[in-house]
Write a protein that holds these residues in place. Structure first.
Motif, PDB file in Angstrom:
ATOM      1  N   LYS A  28     -21.038-122.618  13.024  1.00  0.00           N
ATOM      2  CA  LYS A  28     -22.117-122.119  12.169  1.00  0.00           C
ATOM      3  C   LYS A  28     -21.805-122.441  10.706  1.00  0.00           C
ATOM      4  O   LYS A  28     -20.657-122.357  10.283  1.00  0.00           O
ATOM      5  CB  LYS A  28     -22.258-120.598  12.332  1.00  0.00           C
ATOM      6  CG  LYS A  28     -22.890-120.161  13.637  1.00  0.00           C
ATOM      7  CD  LYS A  28     -22.813-118.666  13.814  1.00  0.00           C
ATOM      8  CE  LYS A  28     -23.628-117.922  12.760  1.00  0.00           C
ATOM      9  NZ  LYS A  28     -23.595-116.466  12.983  1.00  0.00           N
ATOM     10  N   TRP A  31     -19.196-120.321   8.210  1.00  0.00           N
ATOM     11  CA  TRP A  31     -18.380-119.384   8.992  1.00  0.00           C
ATOM     12  C   TRP A  31     -17.016-119.190   8.336  1.00  0.00           C
ATOM     13  O   TRP A  31     -16.517-118.055   8.256  1.00  0.00           O
ATOM     14  CB  TRP A  31     -18.235-119.904  10.415  1.00  0.00           C
ATOM     15  CG  TRP A  31     -17.541-118.953  11.342  1.00  0.00           C
ATOM     16  CD1 TRP A  31     -18.112-117.948  12.073  1.00  0.00           C
ATOM     17  CD2 TRP A  31     -16.141-118.909  11.640  1.00  0.00           C
ATOM     18  NE1 TRP A  31     -17.160-117.290  12.807  1.00  0.00           N
ATOM     19  CE2 TRP A  31     -15.937-117.857  12.568  1.00  0.00           C
ATOM     20  CE3 TRP A  31     -15.032-119.664  11.226  1.00  0.00           C
ATOM     21  CZ2 TRP A  31     -14.692-117.540  13.070  1.00  0.00           C
ATOM     22  CZ3 TRP A  31     -13.783-119.341  11.734  1.00  0.00           C
ATOM     23  CH2 TRP A  31     -13.627-118.292  12.651  1.00  0.00           C
ATOM     24  N   ILE A  34     -17.120-116.903   5.252  1.00  0.00           N
ATOM     25  CA  ILE A  34     -17.247-115.492   5.623  1.00  0.00           C
ATOM     26  C   ILE A  34     -15.903-114.932   6.074  1.00  0.00           C
ATOM     27  O   ILE A  34     -15.543-113.783   5.761  1.00  0.00           O
ATOM     28  CB  ILE A  34     -18.317-115.316   6.723  1.00  0.00           C
ATOM     29  CG1 ILE A  34     -19.693-115.775   6.220  1.00  0.00           C
ATOM     30  CG2 ILE A  34     -18.369-113.866   7.180  1.00  0.00           C
ATOM     31  CD1 ILE A  34     -20.202-115.038   5.002  1.00  0.00           C
ATOM     32  N   SER A  82     -25.483-121.682  -0.024  1.00  0.00           N
ATOM     33  CA  SER A  82     -26.164-120.904   1.006  1.00  0.00           C
ATOM     34  C   SER A  82     -27.659-120.747   0.723  1.00  0.00           C
ATOM     35  O   SER A  82     -28.132-120.839  -0.404  1.00  0.00           O
ATOM     36  CB  SER A  82     -25.517-119.529   1.168  1.00  0.00           C
ATOM     37  OG  SER A  82     -25.545-118.819  -0.049  1.00  0.00           O
ATOM     38  N   ASP A  86     -29.032-118.227   5.574  1.00  0.00           N
ATOM     39  CA  ASP A  86     -27.614-117.913   5.793  1.00  0.00           C
ATOM     40  C   ASP A  86     -27.325-116.452   5.484  1.00  0.00           C
ATOM     41  O   ASP A  86     -26.515-115.812   6.165  1.00  0.00           O
ATOM     42  CB  ASP A  86     -26.744-118.827   4.934  1.00  0.00           C
ATOM     43  CG  ASP A  86     -26.971-120.297   5.250  1.00  0.00           C
ATOM     44  OD1 ASP A  86     -26.847-120.673   6.434  1.00  0.00           O
ATOM     45  OD2 ASP A  86     -27.295-121.063   4.331  1.00  0.00           O
ATOM     46  N   ASN A  89     -28.352-114.688   8.498  1.00  0.00           N
ATOM     47  CA  ASN A  89     -27.424-114.906   9.612  1.00  0.00           C
ATOM     48  C   ASN A  89     -26.169-114.057   9.478  1.00  0.00           C
ATOM     49  O   ASN A  89     -25.598-113.615  10.478  1.00  0.00           O
ATOM     50  CB  ASN A  89     -27.031-116.384   9.689  1.00  0.00           C
ATOM     51  CG  ASN A  89     -28.144-117.257  10.246  1.00  0.00           C
ATOM     52  OD1 ASN A  89     -29.040-116.771  10.934  1.00  0.00           O
ATOM     53  ND2 ASN A  89     -28.103-118.541   9.940  1.00  0.00           N
ATOM     54  N   TYR A  90     -25.719-113.848   8.241  1.00  0.00           N
ATOM     55  CA  TYR A  90     -24.467-113.116   8.003  1.00  0.00           C
ATOM     56  C   TYR A  90     -24.710-111.763   7.326  1.00  0.00           C
ATOM     57  O   TYR A  90     -23.817-111.233   6.668  1.00  0.00           O
ATOM     58  CB  TYR A  90     -23.542-113.958   7.129  1.00  0.00           C
ATOM     59  CG  TYR A  90     -23.013-115.200   7.802  1.00  0.00           C
ATOM     60  CD1 TYR A  90     -22.116-115.124   8.866  1.00  0.00           C
ATOM     61  CD2 TYR A  90     -23.410-116.468   7.370  1.00  0.00           C
ATOM     62  CE1 TYR A  90     -21.624-116.269   9.480  1.00  0.00           C
ATOM     63  CE2 TYR A  90     -22.925-117.621   7.980  1.00  0.00           C
ATOM     64  CZ  TYR A  90     -22.037-117.510   9.033  1.00  0.00           C
ATOM     65  OH  TYR A  90     -21.559-118.643   9.644  1.00  0.00           O
ATOM     66  N   GLU A  93     -21.998-109.060   8.000  1.00  0.00           N
ATOM     67  CA  GLU A  93     -20.715-109.289   7.331  1.00  0.00           C
ATOM     68  C   GLU A  93     -20.826-109.121   5.814  1.00  0.00           C
ATOM     69  O   GLU A  93     -19.877-108.690   5.153  1.00  0.00           O
ATOM     70  CB  GLU A  93     -20.200-110.695   7.644  1.00  0.00           C
ATOM     71  CG  GLU A  93     -19.795-110.911   9.095  1.00  0.00           C
ATOM     72  CD  GLU A  93     -20.946-111.389   9.971  1.00  0.00           C
ATOM     73  OE1 GLU A  93     -20.674-111.909  11.059  1.00  0.00           O
ATOM     74  OE2 GLU A  93     -22.114-111.222   9.570  1.00  0.00           O
TER      75      GLU A  93
END
Length: 222
Positions: A28, A31, A34, A82, A86, A89-90, A93
């Motif tokens: 991804k 990733w 993160i 980003s 994105d 998606n995160y 987190e």
């Protein structure tokens, strides 16, 4: 023996599934960035009730952001180039660990410049992320920094204007939400964009650009 073989098969397939999940996670976009945030949090700890900055490279490059706001406690979680996609998606987190007193967003510029989405599509991506924030933090103030007019992306300026207008109008209808317009402060006396505050790539900013941003943003930070 039959039982052991069955157990072995189950464990073997479980390992395959876990490896596949790990592979796709690492595949991804961003990733690794993160995971770096997680390591930073484990090493340095998370300050109590920080102001959380999230978004794209204009925040990523603002590595000394705390120097511009010495009286504030800021956790900067801008990453790479980003997009709002994105951030969505995160979102878990990016949002869950920090329990922030305020969230400040700069994102959307890379959405506009990638894959040719309509202004309405970019706006929907923002609304999705705003909704994720509100699900987790219903009362935390949110501020959105307007998308800047980068010289290297002049052909996208009409879309930038449209997305900014959509987000500005939307935030007016939301509680504890602000739109921070950094457009005018980046212009010269004649109302033209100052190119001298940009790096050679004409996309990212020099410290002078961040100084101008901080002047506009400071009154809005908690």
């Amino acid at each position: 023996m039959k039982y052991n073989r069955q157990l072995f098969k189950k464990l073997f397939f479980l390992v395959l599934i876990l490896n596949s999940l790990l592979f796709f996670a690492q595949d991804k976009p961003y990733w690794k960035e993160i995971q770096e945030f997680k390591k930073l949090d484990e090493t340095n700890g998370i300050p109590k009730k920080p102001i959380l900055f999230v978004g794209s490279s204009s925040f990523t490059y603002w590595k000394d952001v705390n120097d511009y706001f010495p009286e504030k406690t800021i956790v900067n979680r801008g990453f790479g180039g980003s997009r709002l996609l994105d951030l969505n998606n995160y979102s878990e987190e990016l949002l869950t660990p920090y329990n922030p007193k305020q969230i400040v967003i700069y994102c959307g510029e890379n959405d506009i410049a990638t894959d040719n989405p309509t202004a309405a599509e970019v706006f929907e991506r923002f609304k999705t992320f705003f909704g994720k924030i509100r699900q987790k933090y219903p009362r935390v103030p949110v501020a959105y920094v307007s998308i800047k007019y980068s010289p290297s992306r002049e052909k996208f300026w009409p879309e930038v204007t449209e997305v900014n207008a959509l987000i500005k109008s939307y935030l007016k209808t939301q509680k504890k939400a602000k739109y921070i317009d950094i457009t005018k402060v980046m212009n010269d006396a004649n109302g033209k964009l100052r190119t001298d505050i940009f790096l050679d790539d004409m996309l990212h900013m020099k410290p002078e650009g961040y100084k101008l941003w901080s002047q506009v943003m400071k009154p809005h930070l908690k």
